[in-house]
Design an enzyme around this catalytic site. Sequence first.
Site, mmCIF file in Angstrom:
data_model
loop_
_atom_site.group_PDB
_atom_site.id
_atom_site.type_symbol
_atom_site.label_atom_id
_atom_site.label_comp_id
_atom_site.label_asym_id
_atom_site.label_seq_id
_atom_site.Cartn_x
_atom_site.Cartn_y
_atom_site.Cartn_z
ATOM 1 N N ASP A 101 0.852 -1.187 0.000
ATOM 2 C CA ASP A 101 0.000 0.000 0.000
ATOM 3 C C ASP A 101 0.889 1.239 0.000
ATOM 4 O OD1 ASP A 101 -2.030 1.921 0.434
ATOM 5 O OD2 ASP A 101 -3.189 0.507 1.625
ATOM 6 N N ASP A 102 0.802 2.059 -1.059
ATOM 7 C CA ASP A 102 1.537 3.331 -1.138
ATOM 8 C C ASP A 102 3.044 3.154 -1.314
ATOM 9 O OD1 ASP A 102 -0.950 4.342 -0.573
ATOM 10 O OD2 ASP A 102 -0.356 5.497 1.175
ATOM 11 N N CYS A 135 -6.343 3.972 -3.553
ATOM 12 C CA CYS A 135 -6.208 2.596 -3.098
ATOM 13 C C CYS A 135 -7.384 1.701 -3.482
ATOM 14 C CB CYS A 135 -5.963 2.552 -1.603
ATOM 15 S SG CYS A 135 -7.119 3.524 -0.623
ATOM 16 N N HIS A 192 -10.148 -3.167 -0.800
ATOM 17 C CA HIS A 192 -10.102 -2.112 0.209
ATOM 18 C C HIS A 192 -11.046 -2.425 1.361
ATOM 19 C CE1 HIS A 192 -9.418 1.940 1.766
ATOM 20 N NE2 HIS A 192 -10.711 1.976 2.025
ATOM 21 N N ASP A 250 -0.403 -0.833 -4.827
ATOM 22 C CA ASP A 250 -1.618 -0.336 -5.457
ATOM 23 C C ASP A 250 -1.387 0.986 -6.197
ATOM 24 O OD1 ASP A 250 -1.286 1.079 -3.089
ATOM 25 O OD2 ASP A 250 -3.261 0.589 -2.265
ATOM 26 N N HIS A 251 -0.379 1.745 -5.807
ATOM 27 C CA HIS A 251 -0.012 3.000 -6.472
ATOM 28 C C HIS A 251 1.261 3.514 -5.830
ATOM 29 C CE1 HIS A 251 -1.920 4.418 -2.869
ATOM 30 N NE2 HIS A 251 -3.094 3.950 -3.278
#
Length: 490
Positions: free
Chosen positions: A40-41, A79, A133, A331-332
């Site tokens: 995540d991130d 997300c 999510h 996710d990004h």
Amino acid sequence: MRRKIIGLASLSLVLIFMSFKGDLFQPANLKPNVLLLYMDDLRPEWAAYGQPIVIAPNMDNLAANGIKFNNAYCNVPVCGASRASMLTGLLPTKNRFLNYNTFVEEETPDAVTLPQLFRMNGYTTISNGKIYHHLDDREEDWDEIWRPYAFDENDLGLSPTDYWQSLWKDYQLPENIEEYRLTNTGPAFESAAVHDSIYIDGLMTEKVIRDLKKLKNSKTPFFLTAGFISPHLPFNAPKKYWDLYPRDSVKQPYNNFVPKNAPSISISKWPEMRAYSGIPKEGQVSDSLAVDLIHGYYATVSYVDTLIGKILKELREQNLDDNTLVVLVSDHGYNLQEHTQWAKFTNYRTSTKVPLIIYNPFSKNNGTSSNALVELVDIYPTLAELCELQMPKDKLDGKSLVPILENPNLPGKDYILIKKGNGFTLQTPNYSYTEYINLQDGSLIDSMLYDLNLDPDENENVVGKLAYQDIVKQLHSVLHTQYRMNIEGY
């Protein structure tokens, strides 16, 4: 929670199974396992990606033993929406996969999702941590759903989903726990002298290790996930990971300024970060606080790297590594004050570029890297092909990466689509072109073009320069022909 989580096949899943004629089913015998390390991130910035300041030896080792993709992008830098896109293999549109609150089962009720496909083909599917999510989205995709604490009894009478939402920030210092209890927020970072297993990601890692020991003796292959919270806000990590980074080694980015000629609409006001205590509601953070935040981000990356190492060590000790595909992906990306921005939610590459590493025990090309342009919707067809599962016909927007895994020198795609709000980005190997479009009447609000050969950090928008007008026309045409339906909505 809208319905009770189930461990066995539900009626809805049975009906889904019956709706197919059998062409999506394959025998499970001898199929490879899948271990998905879902971050995540996470920025693609540690030693393996040319940024030695970030200490992540286990992810370095995975990259050295797998195939590392240097030009992988998410399709939505948010997300929930990004995860929905990747797990369905579908691109975002005007009306689909819009924000963190995306529910796959509501926005794409007819989609055959990636974990669903594996379960339909005899795999044991386990969702650990944050995969979708929402905890209660697409429950029928899994044999088991687990997040730390979520299913514990609580004295508030909350459902697992609501209970999880009330505790996931997971502070350990007493003053932060109390602030979180009273205000539902807290500081943007925490350094606590606790064991690795205390924070939520540590608990989730122990669960994955237990799963590997159990699955070792299973007669069916598995699709096992480890969905980490870190390095998402708040940047909470055991103190020893903060201590890896002397404060004077943590630097702010050189390009802490708005890009020249950048549309104002392209610059985020970073509301996610501002929701934490100690962060100003307007204006920039102080230099000292910026260093604290970057320091905290680095610490959480090193923390989660250690946890990944524990999982991969267990995979080897259980002799499962010779028949298990391992995918590490985020996710990004994430902004750490580049272009004055924090968090994600932008069309800049700091938000959209992601790490992607695929370890295939049967590959002859492990230990190499690829500069091919790829996107997250490609992961679904890649895993399906590697596991010889029949994909839903004409239902996926991605393309299998198996040809690139077999020949990492292939160039990949000519372009991919990234969408954030009303910003539609056409990403190519050489350019990032974005149009901000009025979604009511289709008119152009503003645009930007970055020449990645001359300006890889996207510091000057050249969309108005005469020398780039032919490029702008070409990219505009591609965006409005190849992705017309994504822009107009369906």
